[in-house]
Design a protein around this motif. Structure first.
Motif, mmCIF file in Angstrom:
data_model
loop_
_atom_site.group_PDB
_atom_site.id
_atom_site.type_symbol
_atom_site.label_atom_id
_atom_site.label_comp_id
_atom_site.label_asym_id
_atom_site.label_seq_id
_atom_site.Cartn_x
_atom_site.Cartn_y
_atom_site.Cartn_z
ATOM 1 N N ASP A 29 0.906 -1.318 0.007
ATOM 2 C CA ASP A 29 -0.054 0.121 -0.026
ATOM 3 C C ASP A 29 0.802 1.164 -0.041
ATOM 4 N N LEU A 30 1.928 1.347 0.869
ATOM 5 C CA LEU A 30 2.798 2.319 0.818
ATOM 6 C C LEU A 30 3.745 2.595 -0.373
ATOM 7 N N LEU A 31 3.917 1.619 -1.112
ATOM 8 C CA LEU A 31 4.905 1.793 -2.295
ATOM 9 C C LEU A 31 3.893 2.120 -3.664
ATOM 10 N N ARG A 32 2.456 1.892 -3.362
ATOM 11 C CA ARG A 32 1.802 2.086 -4.641
ATOM 12 C C ARG A 32 1.191 3.439 -4.643
ATOM 13 N N ARG A 33 1.434 4.246 -3.740
ATOM 14 C CA ARG A 33 0.763 5.670 -4.016
ATOM 15 C C ARG A 33 1.527 6.549 -2.872
ATOM 16 N N GLU A 34 1.451 7.870 -3.277
ATOM 17 C CA GLU A 34 2.060 8.930 -2.569
ATOM 18 C C GLU A 34 1.272 8.911 -1.151
ATOM 19 N N VAL A 35 1.830 9.464 -0.256
ATOM 20 C CA VAL A 35 1.058 9.785 1.078
ATOM 21 C C VAL A 35 1.430 11.064 1.847
ATOM 22 N N ALA A 36 0.454 12.029 1.826
ATOM 23 C CA ALA A 36 0.474 13.127 2.418
ATOM 24 C C ALA A 36 1.270 13.336 3.825
ATOM 25 N N ALA A 48 2.582 -4.035 13.741
ATOM 26 C CA ALA A 48 2.978 -4.077 12.486
ATOM 27 C C ALA A 48 2.471 -2.749 11.693
ATOM 28 N N LYS A 49 1.320 -2.310 12.005
ATOM 29 C CA LYS A 49 0.916 -1.046 11.568
ATOM 30 C C LYS A 49 1.923 0.336 12.011
ATOM 31 N N ALA A 50 2.272 0.012 13.377
ATOM 32 C CA ALA A 50 3.235 1.093 14.127
ATOM 33 C C ALA A 50 4.378 1.280 13.168
ATOM 34 N N VAL A 51 5.105 0.067 13.014
ATOM 35 C CA VAL A 51 6.305 0.449 12.605
ATOM 36 C C VAL A 51 6.189 0.948 11.374
ATOM 37 N N ALA A 52 5.576 0.764 10.359
ATOM 38 C CA ALA A 52 5.370 1.427 9.184
ATOM 39 C C ALA A 52 4.697 3.157 9.318
ATOM 40 N N GLU A 53 4.074 3.126 10.235
ATOM 41 C CA GLU A 53 3.559 4.521 10.407
ATOM 42 C C GLU A 53 4.556 5.605 11.015
ATOM 43 N N MET A 54 5.575 4.907 12.138
ATOM 44 C CA MET A 54 6.659 5.433 12.807
ATOM 45 C C MET A 54 7.874 5.864 11.705
ATOM 46 N N ALA A 55 8.312 4.778 10.723
ATOM 47 C CA ALA A 55 9.084 5.047 9.823
ATOM 48 C C ALA A 55 8.626 6.268 8.715
ATOM 49 N N LEU A 56 7.360 6.533 8.466
ATOM 50 C CA LEU A 56 6.724 7.378 7.688
ATOM 51 C C LEU A 56 7.103 8.637 8.606
ATOM 52 N N LEU A 82 -2.451 5.965 8.201
ATOM 53 C CA LEU A 82 -3.196 4.987 8.918
ATOM 54 C C LEU A 82 -4.646 4.848 8.512
ATOM 55 N N GLY A 83 -5.205 5.992 8.011
ATOM 56 C CA GLY A 83 -6.652 6.084 7.499
ATOM 57 C C GLY A 83 -6.664 5.017 6.442
ATOM 58 N N ARG A 84 -5.767 4.944 5.328
ATOM 59 C CA ARG A 84 -5.545 4.124 4.362
ATOM 60 C C ARG A 84 -5.695 2.674 4.554
ATOM 61 N N VAL A 85 -5.016 2.383 5.864
ATOM 62 C CA VAL A 85 -5.011 0.775 6.116
ATOM 63 C C VAL A 85 -5.869 0.585 7.324
ATOM 64 N N GLY A 86 -7.003 1.641 7.661
ATOM 65 C CA GLY A 86 -7.704 1.406 8.688
ATOM 66 C C GLY A 86 -8.644 0.241 8.532
ATOM 67 N N THR A 87 -8.746 -0.356 7.092
ATOM 68 C CA THR A 87 -9.946 -1.191 7.232
ATOM 69 C C THR A 87 -9.336 -2.526 7.808
ATOM 70 N N LEU A 88 -7.975 -2.691 7.563
ATOM 71 C CA LEU A 88 -7.317 -4.045 8.004
ATOM 72 C C LEU A 88 -7.573 -4.082 9.667
#
Ligand SMILES: [Mg+2]
Length: 376
Positions: free
Chosen positions: A75-82, A100-108, A88-94
């Motif tokens: 998801d992160l690699l497919r589209r730009e993120v502001a 796992a979500k935290a490590v992606a969000e914190m690296a962002l 977090l909103g984009r992956v909120g349905t998961l």
């Protein structure tokens, strides 16, 4: 932000000494380290707090890797993120998988701050230059050993000590530590080890020996037992595992089951949620503090930035690097300074960079992800 590629490394690092809690002993830490490479040329770095085995929580290194590989990184690699929160909103349905979500969000967040040429602390709204910290002491082989360990930490300069407790390792060690160090700020943490029938017993020894805070004595769903313990006591009742999101915090606040909040960004889904939880707690006059999960310097840097926010008012469980690891994987290890504090890094992003040689030595697996789906 456009992420061009992501590198997921699995590291194994020996701890300075085994860390024992009510649910087990850790001698070495297995962890996932995520590096995002942005189109800007900047990088974003974070570590995942999931442990090798699902003992502390239902997540583990393997489940986090699967979640990142299957859903979050594509998801992160497919589209730009502001912003990190937009992601977090984009992956909120998961459902679930907050570590796992935290490590992606914190690296962002790290990437986001670096692209703005500002420190992560500044980007989050932090104001403190230094944050007050304490130390967490695992269950020891004997009471005299524990008293000695606590003494060593006080000599190092720590002013607040948290003892891990469980049934059978509580009143006696707490009494011994209190007698040896009458002025110590003494906290205890049971990691859910007690039956709810222990409310009265815990209240008795905690009051008698001047325990300032009792953390998560009962199972995470036992909100009522925590409320009972919290009623008219001389100590704070801290919730850690019980608070998984805003709804569980609101429920605990409403039922008066909480008088201190342990916020672990890696556990609750990242920095955005952590900031929101601390703000909600402050609105109910419940102090918050940043907890630790045996992080390396990478997670420690994220934690210190978060602890610099005004709503984090109690000393964090973010000790100096050498408390946990013989060798750090970052270039500027955290040292304990005057007043039991750590300095908040002021460089761009988390303000520290990886020591390649140390990472290479600890690396057990590595994988690079790119948008096309091609993986190296
Ligand atoms: Mg805890």
């Amino acid at each position: 932000m456009q992420v061009l590629s992501a590198q997921l490394d699995e590291l194994e690092l020996p701890l300075v000494e085994p860390f024992e809690t009510s649910f087990g002993v850790e001698k070495r830490r297995r962890l996932l380290l995520l590096t995002l490479h942005g189109r800007s040329g900047e990088e974003g770095l974070a570590e995942c707090v999931a442990a090798r085995d699902p003992l502390y929580s239902s997540e583990a290194v393997e489940t986090a890797r699967w979640m990142l590989h299957r859903y979050l990184l594509p998801d992160l690699l497919r589209r730009e993120v502001a912003t990190p929160s937009e992601f977090l909103g984009r992956v909120g349905t998961l459902r679930g998988h907050p570590m796992a979500k935290a490590v992606a969000e914190m690296a962002l967040w790290d990437l986001y701050a670096r692209e703005h040429r500002r420190s992560l602390a500044e980007m989050l709204g932090g104001r403190k230059r230094r944050v007050e910290v304490g130390v967490s002491v695992g269950i020891q082989g004997s009471v005299p050993t524990l008293v000695q360990r606590v003494g060593d930490y006080l000599e190092d300069g720590y002013r607040r000590v948290k003892l891990k407790v469980r049934p059978g390792w509580d009143e006696e060690p707490v009494r011994a530590v209190r007698r040896a160090y009458p002025d110590l700020r003494l906290w205890v943490d049971a990691n859910q080890a007690y039956p709810t029938s222990a409310v009265g017993a815990i209240a008795r020894w905690a009051s008698r020996y001047g325990v300032e805070q009792v953390e998560q004595p009962f199972a995470e769903h036992e909100v009522e037992a925590h409320a009972l313990l919290n009623r008219g006591r001389t100590f704070r009742v801290c919730l850690d595992e019980s608070v998984v999101d805003r709804a569980s915090l609101d429920d605990a606040l409403e039922r008066r089951a909480i008088s201190s909040l342990n916020v672990k960004p890696g556990r609750v889904g990242g920095l955005t949620v952590s900031r929101e939880l601390a703000q909600a707690a402050a609105g109910a006059r419940v102090p918050a503090w940043v907890g630790g999960m045996l992080e390396t310097g990478v997670g420690r840097a994220h934690g210190v930035a978060l602890a610099s926010l005004p709503n984090f008012t109690l000393p964090a469980d973010l000790s100096a690097s050498r408390r946990y690891y013989l060798t750090e994987i970052i270039d500027r290890p955290f040292d304990l300074g005057a007043g039991s504090t750590l300095a908040v890094p002021r460089g761009p992003g988390i303000g520290v960079t990886l020591v390649d040689r140390a990472v290479a030595k600890a690396r057990r697996r590595s994988r690079i992800f790119r948008p096309s789906g091609s993986r190296l």
